[in-house]
Design a protein around this motif. Sequence first.
Motif, PDB file in Angstrom:
ATOM      1  N   THR A   1      60.391  45.578 -11.701  1.00 46.86           N
ATOM      2  CA  THR A   1      60.605  46.610 -12.721  1.00 46.86           C
ATOM      3  C   THR A   1      59.786  47.866 -12.420  1.00 46.86           C
ATOM      4  OG1 THR A   1      58.886  45.628 -14.114  1.00 46.86           O
ATOM      5  CG2 THR A   1      61.163  44.939 -14.518  1.00 46.86           C
ATOM      6  N   THR A   2      59.277  47.970 -11.200  1.00 47.84           N
ATOM      7  CA  THR A   2      58.543  49.160 -10.759  1.00 47.84           C
ATOM      8  C   THR A   2      59.408  49.940  -9.776  1.00 47.84           C
ATOM      9  OG1 THR A   2      56.388  48.101 -11.024  1.00 47.84           O
ATOM     10  CG2 THR A   2      56.486  49.992  -9.546  1.00 47.84           C
ATOM     11  N   ARG A   3      59.332  51.271  -9.852  1.00 48.64           N
ATOM     12  CA  ARG A   3      60.008  52.126  -8.883  1.00 48.64           C
ATOM     13  C   ARG A   3      59.049  53.172  -8.347  1.00 48.64           C
ATOM     14  NH1 ARG A   3      63.095  48.723 -10.032  1.00 48.64           N
ATOM     15  NH2 ARG A   3      65.385  48.782 -10.141  1.00 48.64           N
ATOM     16  N   PHE A   4      59.219  53.498  -7.062  1.00 53.73           N
ATOM     17  CA  PHE A   4      58.558  54.647  -6.468  1.00 53.73           C
ATOM     18  C   PHE A   4      59.612  55.732  -6.307  1.00 53.73           C
ATOM     19  CE2 PHE A   4      55.715  51.253  -5.430  1.00 53.73           C
ATOM     20  CZ  PHE A   4      54.457  51.845  -5.485  1.00 53.73           C
TER      21      PHE A   4
ATOM     22  N   ALA B   1      55.171  49.581  -1.791  1.00 54.44           N
ATOM     23  CA  ALA B   1      56.458  49.248  -2.401  1.00 54.44           C
ATOM     24  C   ALA B   1      57.005  47.923  -1.874  1.00 54.44           C
ATOM     25  CB  ALA B   1      57.460  50.368  -2.137  1.00 54.44           C
ATOM     26  N   ALA B   2      56.725  47.614  -0.619  1.00 53.14           N
ATOM     27  CA  ALA B   2      57.272  46.408   0.011  1.00 53.14           C
ATOM     28  C   ALA B   2      56.427  45.158  -0.252  1.00 53.14           C
ATOM     29  CB  ALA B   2      57.406  46.621   1.514  1.00 53.14           C
TER      30      ALA B   2
ATOM     31  N   ILE C   1      62.193  52.125  -3.496  1.00 53.31           N
ATOM     32  CA  ILE C   1      61.858  53.546  -3.408  1.00 53.31           C
ATOM     33  C   ILE C   1      63.132  54.341  -3.657  1.00 53.31           C
ATOM     34  CG2 ILE C   1      61.076  55.423  -1.915  1.00 53.31           C
ATOM     35  CD1 ILE C   1      59.374  53.394  -0.407  1.00 53.31           C
ATOM     36  N   LEU C   2      63.121  55.173  -4.691  1.00 51.22           N
ATOM     37  CA  LEU C   2      64.270  56.012  -5.012  1.00 51.22           C
ATOM     38  C   LEU C   2      64.072  57.405  -4.423  1.00 51.22           C
ATOM     39  CD1 LEU C   2      64.872  55.045  -8.749  1.00 51.22           C
ATOM     40  CD2 LEU C   2      66.467  54.666  -6.851  1.00 51.22           C
ATOM     41  N   VAL C   3      64.996  57.814  -3.599  1.00 52.19           N
ATOM     42  CA  VAL C   3      64.965  59.158  -3.029  1.00 52.19           C
ATOM     43  C   VAL C   3      65.777  60.060  -3.953  1.00 52.19           C
ATOM     44  CG1 VAL C   3      65.478  60.573  -1.011  1.00 52.19           C
ATOM     45  CG2 VAL C   3      64.819  58.172  -0.721  1.00 52.19           C
TER      46      VAL C   3
END
Length: 272
Positions: A74-77, A94-95, A106-108
């Motif tokens: 439930t975490t995003r970067f 993140a990994a 990781i959201l770009v």
Amino acid sequence: GLDNGSLAEIERACKDLSNKTVYIVGGENSVPYAAKKQLEDKFGAVVVRLAGDDRYDTSLEVDHRLHKDGQASTTRFVVGGNGAADAMSASAVAARKNTAGQVAPILVVRKDGIKLTTRTYLEGLPVADKVAQAYVVGGTSTASTQVFKDIEKVVNQTPVSSNVNNNVVKRLAGDDRYATNLAVINEFYKATKANGLAVVSGKTQYLVDAQTAGAFAADRGLAVLLTADKLNKAQEDTLANGVLKGLKTNIYQVGGVVSNDVMKSVVDILGL
């Protein structure tokens, strides 16, 4: 396509890929059809391409696949589309798998705001899977204030009171990519010390080495340090008196382009 050295290494590392899934990330402009055919013909692999119309949609496809397979936490970067160095800073963290074996995608995103398709996807996640913690990595020159507001709205959907006050959306940034990298290191290796260090070049043309180092570092609990031709004062202080102080083992140089001056300073400061 894949050269003979790469094919031989895939065969060595993966043993038998027959009827196993291999993922290609990115469209044919970045990973050609020839690579897919080689994997199918040589190894009998089931090749799945995760790709969208652009880097933002490709990022979303990876997130969607991780979620579908139960591997997204439930975490995003969140990083800007022109902030590749920031993504490299976040990659090892993140990994890292949580206790449920999940990673933080990781959201770009676009500099001026998160695309509607991405926001709609995140807002539509089941309650148990909704984003509860987000880190915007990089300054406003790559991920604007609007990006922060957009992810804040998504996180505020989660049934947790006073999200913003609880600091569940946080920007990790510095004056440049090296300062941003230290902000990430200080955030994630303060409470739980790093098991070692992967030293990589932070120069744009060599960031592929940092990308390669991400999974390697995550698996071993290493911090990733982006460097220029020499360590700056803040980096020296972090090694001498900060969260990286006292590291004695598992120190890696990843890539042949890390300068001798950098590695000598790392060795000298850590007393190796």
